[in-house]
Design a protein around this motif. Structure first.
Motif, short mmCIF file in Angstrom:
data_model
loop_
_atom_site.label_atom_id
_atom_site.label_comp_id
_atom_site.label_asym_id
_atom_site.label_seq_id
_atom_site.Cartn_x
_atom_site.Cartn_y
_atom_site.Cartn_z
N PHE A 49 -0.02 5.86 0.87
CA PHE A 49 -0.13 6.79 -0.25
C PHE A 49 1.24 7.16 -0.81
N VAL A 50 2.19 7.43 0.06
CA VAL A 50 3.54 7.80 -0.39
C VAL A 50 4.15 6.64 -1.17
N ARG A 51 4.01 5.41 -0.68
CA ARG A 51 4.54 4.24 -1.38
C ARG A 51 3.88 4.04 -2.74
N ALA A 52 2.63 4.47 -2.85
CA ALA A 52 1.90 4.35 -4.12
C ALA A 52 2.21 5.51 -5.07
N GLY A 53 3.08 6.42 -4.64
CA GLY A 53 3.45 7.54 -5.50
C GLY A 53 2.47 8.70 -5.47
N ILE A 54 1.62 8.74 -4.48
CA ILE A 54 0.65 9.83 -4.35
C ILE A 54 1.22 10.86 -3.39
N GLU A 55 1.25 12.11 -3.83
CA GLU A 55 1.86 13.17 -3.04
C GLU A 55 0.98 13.59 -1.87
N VAL A 56 1.60 13.60 -0.70
CA VAL A 56 0.96 14.11 0.51
C VAL A 56 1.71 15.37 0.88
N PRO A 57 1.11 16.53 0.88
CA PRO A 57 -0.29 16.86 0.71
C PRO A 57 -0.67 17.27 -0.70
N GLY A 58 0.20 17.17 -1.69
CA GLY A 58 -0.09 17.66 -3.03
C GLY A 58 -1.35 17.10 -3.66
N GLN A 59 -1.52 15.76 -3.58
CA GLN A 59 -2.67 15.13 -4.19
C GLN A 59 -3.75 14.74 -3.18
N ILE A 60 -3.35 14.58 -1.94
CA ILE A 60 -4.30 14.19 -0.90
C ILE A 60 -3.84 14.77 0.43
N SER A 61 -4.78 15.13 1.28
CA SER A 61 -4.48 15.60 2.63
C SER A 61 -4.86 14.51 3.62
#
Length: 96
Positions: free
Chosen positions: A15-27
């Motif tokens: 998820f981090v490599r895909a630019g998705i924020e952990v935990p902002g966008q996904i937990s």
């Protein structure tokens, strides 16, 4: 939620490599509360299953079976504990 901490760390990395924020966008939550949960850049929320208590009860049951000839099944319920860390947060707010 992943089946163990190792899988959760892999999911978090993807998820981090895909630019998705952990935990902002996904937990993300793991299971095991292994030492790996502290080695990643975002401390992993995980479930602690108290392996030491499991081992104590297993040894006790084995000793009782050997010493007392106990044949009936011993049932022990140990409650897991959620260890909240940095990989979980509130759900994201809908965009307006």
């Amino acid at each position: 939620m992943a089946s163990n901490d190792r899988c959760a760390v892999g999911v978090m990395d993807a998820f981090v490599r895909a630019g998705i924020e952990v935990p902002g966008q996904i937990s993300i939550v793991g299971y095991d509360d292994s030492t790996l949960a502290h080695l990643v850049h975002i401390d992993l929320t995980t479930v602690n299953q108290d392996a030491a208590a499991q081992a104590r009860h297993a040894v006790l049951a084995a000793v009782q079976r050997l010493d007392e000839g106990r044949k009936q099944r011993l049932e022990v319920v140990l409650n897991p504990r959620l260890v909240v860390r940095g990989s979980t947060g509130p759900p994201p707010r809908p965009e307006q």
